[in-house]
Design a protein around this motif. Structure first.
Motif, mmCIF file in Angstrom:
data_model
loop_
_atom_site.group_PDB
_atom_site.id
_atom_site.type_symbol
_atom_site.label_atom_id
_atom_site.label_comp_id
_atom_site.label_asym_id
_atom_site.label_seq_id
_atom_site.Cartn_x
_atom_site.Cartn_y
_atom_site.Cartn_z
ATOM 1 N N SER A 27 0.865 -1.177 0.000
ATOM 2 C CA SER A 27 0.000 0.000 0.000
ATOM 3 C C SER A 27 0.899 1.224 0.000
ATOM 4 N N ALA A 28 0.405 2.316 -0.585
ATOM 5 C CA ALA A 28 1.213 3.527 -0.671
ATOM 6 C C ALA A 28 1.465 4.095 0.719
ATOM 7 N N SER A 29 2.715 4.440 0.983
ATOM 8 C CA SER A 29 3.098 4.990 2.280
ATOM 9 C C SER A 29 3.042 6.511 2.235
ATOM 10 N N ARG A 196 -5.148 14.119 -10.542
ATOM 11 C CA ARG A 196 -4.992 13.420 -9.263
ATOM 12 C C ARG A 196 -5.688 12.065 -9.257
ATOM 13 N N SER A 197 -6.737 11.907 -10.074
ATOM 14 C CA SER A 197 -7.490 10.646 -10.107
ATOM 15 C C SER A 197 -6.695 9.509 -10.729
ATOM 16 N N ALA A 198 -5.564 9.819 -11.390
ATOM 17 C CA ALA A 198 -4.755 8.770 -12.010
ATOM 18 C C ALA A 198 -3.972 7.971 -10.966
ATOM 19 N N PHE A 199 -3.863 8.499 -9.742
ATOM 20 C CA PHE A 199 -3.048 7.872 -8.711
ATOM 21 C C PHE A 199 -3.891 7.060 -7.740
ATOM 22 N N THR A 200 -3.227 6.103 -7.104
ATOM 23 C CA THR A 200 -3.814 5.353 -6.000
ATOM 24 C C THR A 200 -2.850 5.406 -4.822
ATOM 25 N N PRO A 201 -3.266 6.000 -3.685
ATOM 26 C CA PRO A 201 -4.488 6.766 -3.499
ATOM 27 C C PRO A 201 -4.361 8.130 -4.168
ATOM 28 N N PRO A 202 -5.487 8.768 -4.524
ATOM 29 C CA PRO A 202 -5.400 10.080 -5.170
ATOM 30 C C PRO A 202 -4.826 11.114 -4.202
ATOM 31 N N PRO A 203 -3.796 11.851 -4.611
ATOM 32 C CA PRO A 203 -3.297 12.926 -3.744
ATOM 33 C C PRO A 203 -4.297 14.079 -3.705
ATOM 34 N N LYS A 204 -4.082 15.004 -2.802
ATOM 35 C CA LYS A 204 -4.998 16.135 -2.680
ATOM 36 C C LYS A 204 -4.751 17.190 -3.757
ATOM 37 N N VAL A 205 -3.633 17.084 -4.466
ATOM 38 C CA VAL A 205 -3.257 18.099 -5.445
ATOM 39 C C VAL A 205 -3.059 17.470 -6.818
ATOM 40 N N MET A 206 -3.083 18.305 -7.844
ATOM 41 C CA MET A 206 -2.794 17.867 -9.203
ATOM 42 C C MET A 206 -1.280 17.721 -9.369
#
Length: 282
Positions: A27-29, A196-206
């Motif tokens: 999982s992303a840290s 930002r939606s391309a990432f898992t989990p989505p970051p709060k910023v672009m």
């Protein structure tokens, strides 16, 4: 007449990245600034930004489970990946076994490792940089004493706000120390924006990708002096230069020598003017 041996069978196709992550319990840290990318088409577009990579050496920082690494290998690159998250090493080892001789994984902190020594040849850097070390690594690459540097290009993912600061021009709110350090002896362009939606989990910023290539270094300028000048000038960016630079010995006299009005503010100076100021102080 002897029959030549049959070529070895191609390696089996790699399992989907999501399956690899699930199998290794990854999982992303947040502490390591990780955000995973799964979209193979998007990753392929990122790997294409520096141009043809077939047979070329590439340094990747923070590969995580290897999403971008897969795209770089698919482009034919020889990849050295520096990863400090030991949880990701088994997944990267599987990737190395699937591409014999083309992926070398170095465990450790990229901020403490000598990149040139690790690579041993000219190389491109392509990385979805962890947000918490991205700017520090960029300043380190840009501050190399020897120029041109061993790296031939930097293709780097940043928060979009940071990316805009790197490519900003004077008289812009984003223009500052990072823009000057990036542009005084390299070319920098914003190559791609990433939602930002391309990432898992989505970051709060672009996010956005910046591509930099080294250019000719102005003569008679010390990188360390330029760093000190920009740090002082933009450390109090709302003040006139006669105030922000007064703690830098010789700076006010240098402004007069090259005809820069000390009543100006740092954000109005072109990169070339900062270089001229640093040249006098050097």
């Amino acid at each position: 007449m002897s029959v030549p041996p049959a070529p070895p069978p191609p390696p089996p196709p790699l399992p989907p990245l999501r399956e690899v992550i699930a199998r290794h319990g990854l999982s992303a840290s947040k502490a390591l600034g990780q955000n995973f990318l799964f979209d193979a088409q998007l990753l392929g577009r990122i790997a294409a930004i520096p141009g043809p990579l077939d047979g070329k050496a590439v340094l990747e920082i923070g590969p995580g489970p290897g999403g971008l690494t897969r795209a770089l290998l698919a482009a034919g690159a020889r990849v050295t990946a520096i990863e400090m998250d030991r949880r990701c090493l088994p997944a990267l080892d599987e990737l190395a076994q699937a591409h014999p001789g083309r992926l070398r994984v170095v465990e450790g902190d990229a901020m403490r490792i000598d990149h040139d020594a690790q690579m041993g040849e000219p190389y491109a850097v392509v990385a979805n940089l962890p947000y918490n070390v991205g700017t520090a690594l960029l300043v380190r690459w840009l501050g190399a004493a020897a120029w041109p540097p061993r790296w031939r290009s930097l293709t780097l993912m940043f928060q979009q706000e940071v990316a805009q600061r790197i490519v900003a021009r004077p008289d812009n709110a984003a223009y500052g120390r990072l823009a000057v350090l990036a542009q005084w002896r390299s070319t920098a362009r914003l190559a791609m924006k990433v939602h930002r939606s391309a990432f898992t989990p989505p970051p709060k910023v672009m996010s956005a990708i910046v591509h930099l290539e080294p250019a000719a270094m102005p003569e008679g300028v010390s990188p360390r002096v330029l760093e000190r000048v920009t740090e002082a000038a933009f450390g109090q960016r709302r003040k006139m230069l006669r105030q922000s630079l007064k703690g830098l010995p010789g700076a006010i006299e240098a402004l007069d020598a090259i005809g820069i009005d000390p009543r100006r503010r740092a954000e109005t100076l072109a990169v070339e003017e900062f270089v001229a100021l640093a040249r006098v102080l050097s």
